[in-house]
Design a protein around this motif. Structure first.
Motif, mmCIF file in Angstrom:
data_model
loop_
_atom_site.group_PDB
_atom_site.id
_atom_site.type_symbol
_atom_site.label_atom_id
_atom_site.label_comp_id
_atom_site.label_asym_id
_atom_site.label_seq_id
_atom_site.Cartn_x
_atom_site.Cartn_y
_atom_site.Cartn_z
ATOM 1 N N SER A 39 0.833 -1.211 0.000
ATOM 2 C CA SER A 39 0.000 0.000 0.000
ATOM 3 C C SER A 39 0.863 1.253 0.000
ATOM 4 O O SER A 39 0.542 2.248 -0.668
ATOM 5 C CB SER A 39 -0.935 0.005 1.208
ATOM 6 O OG SER A 39 -0.185 -0.077 2.421
ATOM 7 N N TYR A 40 2.005 1.219 0.754
ATOM 8 C CA TYR A 40 2.914 2.367 0.763
ATOM 9 C C TYR A 40 3.557 2.570 -0.616
ATOM 10 O O TYR A 40 3.735 3.698 -1.083
ATOM 11 C CB TYR A 40 4.014 2.160 1.812
ATOM 12 C CG TYR A 40 3.542 2.323 3.241
ATOM 13 C CD1 TYR A 40 2.703 3.373 3.593
ATOM 14 C CD2 TYR A 40 3.949 1.430 4.227
ATOM 15 C CE1 TYR A 40 2.278 3.530 4.898
ATOM 16 C CE2 TYR A 40 3.520 1.578 5.538
ATOM 17 C CZ TYR A 40 2.676 2.628 5.880
ATOM 18 O OH TYR A 40 2.255 2.782 7.163
ATOM 19 N N VAL A 41 3.922 1.451 -1.236
ATOM 20 C CA VAL A 41 4.543 1.540 -2.567
ATOM 21 C C VAL A 41 3.570 2.132 -3.583
ATOM 22 O O VAL A 41 3.924 3.012 -4.377
ATOM 23 C CB VAL A 41 5.021 0.146 -3.023
ATOM 24 C CG1 VAL A 41 5.555 0.214 -4.456
ATOM 25 C CG2 VAL A 41 6.085 -0.396 -2.086
ATOM 26 N N LEU A 42 2.317 1.656 -3.562
ATOM 27 C CA LEU A 42 1.313 2.184 -4.479
ATOM 28 C C LEU A 42 1.096 3.674 -4.250
ATOM 29 O O LEU A 42 1.042 4.464 -5.205
ATOM 30 C CB LEU A 42 -0.003 1.425 -4.308
ATOM 31 C CG LEU A 42 -1.179 1.918 -5.172
ATOM 32 C CD1 LEU A 42 -0.831 1.815 -6.657
ATOM 33 C CD2 LEU A 42 -2.448 1.109 -4.860
ATOM 34 N N ALA A 43 0.971 4.062 -2.964
ATOM 35 C CA ALA A 43 0.772 5.478 -2.647
ATOM 36 C C ALA A 43 1.964 6.315 -3.128
ATOM 37 O O ALA A 43 1.795 7.425 -3.667
ATOM 38 C CB ALA A 43 0.566 5.658 -1.150
ATOM 39 N N PHE A 45 3.997 5.625 -5.635
ATOM 40 C CA PHE A 45 3.956 5.721 -7.086
ATOM 41 C C PHE A 45 2.917 6.754 -7.538
ATOM 42 O O PHE A 45 3.162 7.537 -8.462
ATOM 43 C CB PHE A 45 3.643 4.364 -7.713
ATOM 44 C CG PHE A 45 4.801 3.416 -7.706
ATOM 45 C CD1 PHE A 45 6.084 3.861 -7.468
ATOM 46 C CD2 PHE A 45 4.621 2.053 -7.946
ATOM 47 C CE1 PHE A 45 7.163 3.000 -7.471
ATOM 48 C CE2 PHE A 45 5.692 1.178 -7.956
ATOM 49 C CZ PHE A 45 6.967 1.653 -7.699
ATOM 50 N N VAL A 46 1.745 6.752 -6.887
ATOM 51 C CA VAL A 46 0.701 7.708 -7.250
ATOM 52 C C VAL A 46 1.185 9.136 -7.012
ATOM 53 O O VAL A 46 1.054 10.008 -7.878
ATOM 54 C CB VAL A 46 -0.591 7.446 -6.448
ATOM 55 C CG1 VAL A 46 -1.601 8.579 -6.671
ATOM 56 C CG2 VAL A 46 -1.206 6.115 -6.857
ATOM 57 N N VAL A 47 1.774 9.388 -5.851
ATOM 58 C CA VAL A 47 2.281 10.733 -5.534
ATOM 59 C C VAL A 47 3.370 11.149 -6.523
ATOM 60 O O VAL A 47 3.376 12.273 -7.026
ATOM 61 C CB VAL A 47 2.808 10.774 -4.089
ATOM 62 C CG1 VAL A 47 3.565 12.078 -3.824
ATOM 63 C CG2 VAL A 47 1.666 10.617 -3.100
ATOM 64 N N SER A 48 4.285 10.231 -6.825
ATOM 65 C CA SER A 48 5.392 10.550 -7.729
ATOM 66 C C SER A 48 4.895 10.878 -9.128
ATOM 67 O O SER A 48 5.334 11.866 -9.747
ATOM 68 C CB SER A 48 6.386 9.381 -7.788
ATOM 69 O OG SER A 48 6.949 9.146 -6.518
ATOM 70 N N VAL A 49 3.978 10.058 -9.667
ATOM 71 C CA VAL A 49 3.463 10.293 -11.013
ATOM 72 C C VAL A 49 2.708 11.621 -11.079
ATOM 73 O O VAL A 49 2.873 12.409 -12.022
ATOM 74 C CB VAL A 49 2.563 9.127 -11.464
ATOM 75 C CG1 VAL A 49 1.839 9.485 -12.768
ATOM 76 C CG2 VAL A 49 3.380 7.862 -11.669
ATOM 77 N N VAL A 50 1.882 11.879 -10.066
ATOM 78 C CA VAL A 50 1.116 13.133 -10.051
ATOM 79 C C VAL A 50 2.058 14.339 -10.012
ATOM 80 O O VAL A 50 1.887 15.316 -10.751
ATOM 81 C CB VAL A 50 0.143 13.172 -8.858
ATOM 82 C CG1 VAL A 50 -0.463 14.563 -8.699
ATOM 83 C CG2 VAL A 50 -0.968 12.141 -9.043
ATOM 84 N N LEU A 51 3.077 14.280 -9.152
ATOM 85 C CA LEU A 51 4.002 15.404 -9.044
ATOM 86 C C LEU A 51 4.842 15.584 -10.310
ATOM 87 O O LEU A 51 5.094 16.718 -10.736
ATOM 88 C CB LEU A 51 4.917 15.201 -7.826
ATOM 89 C CG LEU A 51 4.237 15.306 -6.451
ATOM 90 C CD1 LEU A 51 5.234 15.023 -5.332
ATOM 91 C CD2 LEU A 51 3.616 16.691 -6.255
#
Length: 344
Positions: A39-43, A45-51
């Protein structure tokens, strides 16, 4: 621009999810001995892609201002990509470092995790910029195709207008009347008039498909057209053409001079007491073809077809950055046409 599309957040989540699934399928975390909850890894990745995505969007919105500072030496797409590299380092490395600190990773795992995240982050950034470049080039191609179609449409309109001016019944009636009168007055002059009339039609038919023509050909056409008008208007009209031979190898749009001559006759009075003077000459710097007429406005002007000056301006706008200049003062109306160079 790809980074500003309406459904960008859907694509961000899809790219983050795709990256996450690839990491799981490749068993990257166990391989690098990174005991991190999925769950931490997915979160992360989501934060990194968005930024990364939003950071690139901001860069592309600001790249025009940066280009003005450093000059046009670097293409905007390359400049935006170069600016996105330090951005990626910060927006991907920062969240990854915070997560590692939060989880209390030892230095070895922290170092490996940061390398993994930065590698993925830079690949995501490269992927997004590559897709954006393809998107940009595709839009430019579509825009150039639209402009080409617009130019073709404008050229067809100009060709139609030029042909209509030559073959409409009013034009034929006037010239046949002149020819009829000359036949009774002077057979030689009548023959010369008929020869010039045939040159006018031949020029229009030969050049109706072209976007540009040599100044020499355009001036030869003008001489023939002017001959017809002088025979018709006689002392009411003076047409003076004086362009250096050195400029006759340059180019202009076809029938531009004829349209300007028609425009002058349409909007101005010409009589023996007040003959209309139309001059065609080169500008002092030899970069423009100047058409100037005395200003003698008619009290009631015929309705405009909206194809005259605007048509010439738009046709020039598609093939040259140099504008068509129009000036009007109390005594004269002047139009300056750029003299074009054709690159091999």
């Amino acid at each position: 621009m790809l980074f500003s599309i309406r459904l960008r957040y859907v694509y961000m989540l899809g790219l983050a999810g795709y990256t996450f699934v690839n990491v799981l399928l490749m068993e990257v975390l166990p391989f690098y001995n990174l005991p991190v909850e999925k769950s931490y890894v997915l979160a992360l990745f989501v934060v990194s892609v968005v930024l990364v995505w939003e950071g690139n969007r901001f860069i592309h919105q600001s790249v025009a201002d940066v280009s003005r500072i450093i000059g046009p030496r670097v293409h905007p797409l390359l400049l935006a990509f170069l600016l996105s590299l330090p951005l990626t380092l910060v927006v991907v490395g920062g969240p990854a470092l915070l997560l590692a600190r939060y989880l209390g990773m030892p230095p070895t795992q922290l170092h490996m995790g940061m390398k993994l995240m930065l590698a993925l982050g830079f690949r995501i950034n490269l992927f997004l910029n590559t897709i954006n470049a393809a998107y940009y080039l595709l839009q430019e191609l579509r825009l150039s195709q639209v402009e080409a179609e617009q130019l073709k449409k404008i050229s067809v309109q100009a060709q139609f207008q030029s042909l209509k001016n030559q073959v409409n019944p009013h034009f034929l009636f006037n010239n046949l009347n002149v020819l009829s009168a000359l036949l009774f007055q002077d057979v030689n002059k009548a023959g010369e008039f008929l020869q010039q009339l045939s040159k006018v039609y031949r020029y229009v038919l030969q050049n109706q498909e072209k976007e540009v023509v040599a100044v020499a050909a355009e001036l030869e056409f003008m001489e023939s057209y002017a001959h017809l008008l002088r025979a018709r208007f006689r002392d009411s009209l003076r047409i003076e053409i004086a362009v250096p031979a050195s400029l006759r190898s340059r180019y202009t749009v076809p029938a531009a001079l004829q349209m300007l001559l028609e425009n002058a006759l349409k909007h101005n009075i010409s009589s023996r007491n007040r003959p209309l003077l139309i001059e065609v000459f080169a500008s002092p710097d030899h970069e423009q073809l100047v058409v100037r007429n005395t200003l003698q406005p008619k009290p009631a002007v015929e309705p405009s077809t909206n194809l005259g000056l605007e048509n010439i301006k738009r046709r020039y706008g598609f093939i040259s950055p140099q504008p068509v200049e129009v000036e009007r003062d109390a005594h004269r109306f002047t139009v300056r046409l750029p003299l074009l160079h054709l690159t091999p």
